[in-house]
Enzyme design. Structure first.
Site, PDB file in Angstrom:
ATOM      1  N   LYS A 274       1.018  -1.173  -0.046  1.00  0.00           N
ATOM      2  CA  LYS A 274       0.042  -0.211   0.059  1.00  0.00           C
ATOM      3  C   LYS A 274       0.887   1.100  -0.143  1.00  0.00           C
ATOM      4  O   LYS A 274       1.983   1.181   0.595  1.00  0.00           O
ATOM      5  CB  LYS A 274      -0.873  -0.064   1.246  1.00  0.00           C
ATOM      6  CG  LYS A 274      -2.284   0.959   0.942  1.00  0.00           C
ATOM      7  CD  LYS A 274      -3.185   0.265   0.142  1.00  0.00           C
ATOM      8  CE  LYS A 274      -4.304   0.889  -0.090  1.00  0.00           C
ATOM      9  NZ  LYS A 274      -5.513   0.521  -0.700  1.00  0.00           N
TER      10      LYS A 274
HETATM   11  P1  NAD Z   1     -12.660   7.853  -3.719  1.00  0.00           P
HETATM   12  O1  NAD Z   1     -11.561   8.943  -3.476  1.00  0.00           O
HETATM   13  O2  NAD Z   1     -13.058   7.786  -5.245  1.00  0.00           O
HETATM   14  O3  NAD Z   1     -14.066   8.100  -3.050  1.00  0.00           O
HETATM   15  C1  NAD Z   1     -14.063   8.435  -1.737  1.00  0.00           C
HETATM   16  C2  NAD Z   1     -15.530   8.767  -1.423  1.00  0.00           C
HETATM   17  O4  NAD Z   1     -15.607   8.819   0.121  1.00  0.00           O
HETATM   18  C3  NAD Z   1     -16.062  10.299  -1.555  1.00  0.00           C
HETATM   19  O5  NAD Z   1     -17.161  10.002  -2.041  1.00  0.00           O
HETATM   20  C4  NAD Z   1     -15.616  11.122  -0.828  1.00  0.00           C
HETATM   21  O6  NAD Z   1     -16.358  12.079  -0.630  1.00  0.00           O
HETATM   22  C5  NAD Z   1     -16.052  10.268   0.550  1.00  0.00           C
HETATM   23  N1  NAD Z   1     -15.516  10.728   1.840  1.00  0.00           N
HETATM   24  C6  NAD Z   1     -14.245  10.910   1.888  1.00  0.00           C
HETATM   25  N2  NAD Z   1     -14.050  11.304   3.505  1.00  0.00           N
HETATM   26  C7  NAD Z   1     -15.664  10.838   3.902  1.00  0.00           C
HETATM   27  C8  NAD Z   1     -15.695  10.705   5.197  1.00  0.00           C
HETATM   28  N3  NAD Z   1     -14.922  11.447   6.462  1.00  0.00           N
HETATM   29  N4  NAD Z   1     -17.140  10.610   5.529  1.00  0.00           N
HETATM   30  C9  NAD Z   1     -17.629   9.892   4.546  1.00  0.00           C
HETATM   31  N5  NAD Z   1     -17.390   9.783   3.014  1.00  0.00           N
HETATM   32  C10 NAD Z   1     -15.962  10.246   2.789  1.00  0.00           C
HETATM   33  O7  NAD Z   1     -12.268   6.732  -3.271  1.00  0.00           O
HETATM   34  P2  NAD Z   1     -12.336   4.996  -3.760  1.00  0.00           P
HETATM   35  O8  NAD Z   1     -11.349   4.825  -4.723  1.00  0.00           O
HETATM   36  O9  NAD Z   1     -13.783   4.932  -3.757  1.00  0.00           O
HETATM   37  O10 NAD Z   1     -12.315   4.247  -2.403  1.00  0.00           O
HETATM   38  C11 NAD Z   1     -13.301   4.323  -1.236  1.00  0.00           C
HETATM   39  C12 NAD Z   1     -12.953   2.899  -0.222  1.00  0.00           C
HETATM   40  O11 NAD Z   1     -12.934   1.676  -1.151  1.00  0.00           O
HETATM   41  C13 NAD Z   1     -11.504   3.182   0.223  1.00  0.00           C
HETATM   42  O12 NAD Z   1     -11.621   2.382   1.710  1.00  0.00           O
HETATM   43  C14 NAD Z   1     -10.781   2.298  -0.788  1.00  0.00           C
HETATM   44  O13 NAD Z   1      -9.489   1.899   0.137  1.00  0.00           O
HETATM   45  C15 NAD Z   1     -11.523   1.255  -0.927  1.00  0.00           C
HETATM   46  N6  NAD Z   1     -11.254   0.415  -2.177  1.00  0.00           N
HETATM   47  C16 NAD Z   1     -10.942   1.041  -3.169  1.00  0.00           C
HETATM   48  C17 NAD Z   1     -10.542   0.601  -4.251  1.00  0.00           C
HETATM   49  C18 NAD Z   1     -10.463   1.028  -5.771  1.00  0.00           C
HETATM   50  O14 NAD Z   1     -10.373   0.324  -6.754  1.00  0.00           O
HETATM   51  N7  NAD Z   1     -10.580   2.297  -5.879  1.00  0.00           N
HETATM   52  C19 NAD Z   1     -10.230  -0.906  -4.465  1.00  0.00           C
HETATM   53  C20 NAD Z   1     -10.399  -1.564  -3.063  1.00  0.00           C
HETATM   54  C21 NAD Z   1     -10.914  -0.860  -2.109  1.00  0.00           C
END
Ligand code: NAD
Length: 418
Positions: free
Chosen positions: A107
């Protein structure tokens, strides 16, 4: 998180210990599997648009590479400190093993809040950070991907920075724009995988998804794609949120309008007050009336103080580490099914594996093939985890960790690490 609870890395190791005990893991494996192989902390100095100089802190943690090159996303967030990155790297090890894809876990993170920064500033951070960790990267060594506050554009800058030093290397990152060797389907893969897993869970438990209601915390890459695929299945999404807060509509939200709103640079909260939509807080979303709760934002949002109030009967962990160990215990005791992060969001890294394999072969699959293979991996991983959990009478998280740990331990033994 409340002060009584554990740090993210301690929490993940607690989940590890419970599963390791279940499979009677030999003592000699613990040290190798619970600590990181390599952790690097780097300076990320950039010139801001106003002419000032700022220095951010970046990390890359490579947790375990017994099963293949290190793989894991890069997160830009003010809380992305070494402890959090370490925890997320460890989760990647168990996730890749559970999905049975040939990667180890890693990570990356930069402690920065990029919201409000200009694209030029974010690009400068990305290029500096990439060059600072470039010695540890490699197509057969470590391959980053997008995570919170990073996206396909970030990956394009990372690839360009790396390629400038080492020559054209599209396979050095995944989650790239399709024009630069990205895979059609990768952007959707994590959210889509969440829905595939939910479909498998509903099938196994006899739940009628068509009449279920869903609440999703976070409307970024993962949350918004999960919402879109649920809407395509005519499943009612009643609540969503982003960093600014949440909204709720008993009769269901129009996901198309939500997506247009966010793509237009606004917040989902801006829709509150229209068409019977109520404003709710992020905290209220987690305990709102719904059948399925999908945390898809940050970590540690379900904990000892609110797990007792969750109304959903299934929690699908799209976010990484959204539930603390104490929160997890409460959900388990209340009979709420928790589909753990290492399973539920494994579609992201599985899609990244497809992209990496395509880049190496210099061949692009059609999106239909991508989705078909993704569904195969997700439903197989779900069925294996569910069967293990039912057979041993343990929650799915413990089963998922146990399967992952067994596979990594076997690889570590075969390679002579232990
Ligand atoms: P992103 O940055 O695209 O979206 C994050 C979302 O969370 C946004 O809508 C943001 O406004 C919201 N957010 C941020 N802070 C917040 C808070 N304090 N309270 C509520 N909402 C909040 O990120 P993502 O890629 O969609 O990732 C989201 C989650 O999924 C993370 O935990 C990440 O580790 C996990 N994840 C992502 C991927 C990927 O392929 N992008 C893969 C596996 C896991």
């Amino acid at each position: 998180m409340t002060p009584a609870e554990l740090s993210p890395a301690e929490a993940v190791n607690e989940f590890f210990d419970e599963a390791a005990e279940l499979i009677r893991l030999k003592d000699e494996f613990y040290e190798v599997l619970k600590t990181s192989y390599r952790e690097i902390s780097v300076q990320v100095p950039i010139r801001m648009d106003d002419g000032s100089e700022r220095v951010f802190r970046g990390y890359r943690v490579q947790h375990n590479g017994a099963r293949g090159p290190y793989k894991g996303g890069v997160r830009y967030h003010s809380q992305a400190d070494l402890n959090e990155v370490r925890a997320l790297a460890s989760l990647m090890t168990w996730k890749c093993a559970l999905m049975d894809i040939p990667f180890g876990g890693a990570k990356g993170g930069v402690m920065v809040d990029p919201l409000g920064m200009s694209p030029r500033e974010v690009e400068a951070i990305t290029r500096r950070y990439t060059l600072a960790i470039s010695y540890l990267l490699g197509v057969q060594r470590d391959i980053p991907a997008p995570d919170v506050n990073t996206n396909a554009q970030t990956m394009a800058w990372m690839m360009d920075a790396y390629s400038g030093r080492y020559g054209y290397t599209p396979a050095i990152v995944t989650g790239k724009p399709v024009d630069l060797g990205g895979a059609p389907g990768r952007e959707q893969a994590t959210g889509r995988g969440v829905v595939y897993v939910l479909e498998s869970a509903a099938k196994r438990s006899g739940m009628d998804l068509g009449s279920a209601t869903v609440a999703i915390q976070g409307f970024g890459n993962v949350g918004s794609w999960a919402a879109r695929d649920l809407a395509d299945l005519d499943v009612k999404v009643v609540a969503v949120s982003d960093v600014n807060g949440g909204i709720y509509r008993d009769a269901g939200l129009d996901v198309r309008v939500l997506v247009e709103t966010v793509q237009g640079g606004r917040s989902v909260v801006d829709l509150a007050g229209t068409d019977g939509i109520d404003a709710i807080s992020n905290e209220e979303l987690l305990t709102c009336r719904c059948d399925v709760l999908i945390p898809a934002a940050l970590g540690e949002v379900l904990h000892n103080e609110n797990a007792g109030d969750v109304q959903a009967s299934i929690v699908v962990e799209a976010a990484n580490h959204p539930t603390t160990p104490e929160g997890d215990k409460i959900l388990n005791e209340r009979g709420i099914q928790v589909i753990p992060d290492v399973l539920a969001n494994g579609g992201g890294v599985t899609g990244s594996y497809f992209e990496w394999a395509m880049n190496i072969q210099q061949f692009r699959w059609k999106e239909d093939r991508f989705n078909e293979e993704l569904r195969d991996v997700m439903s197989r991983s779900f069925d294996q985890t569910a069967a293990f959990a039912e057979g041993r009478g343990v929650p799915m998280r413990r089963a998922a960790f146990a399967i992952g740990i067994e596979r990594v331990a076997r690889a570590a033994r075969l390679r002579g690490y232990v």
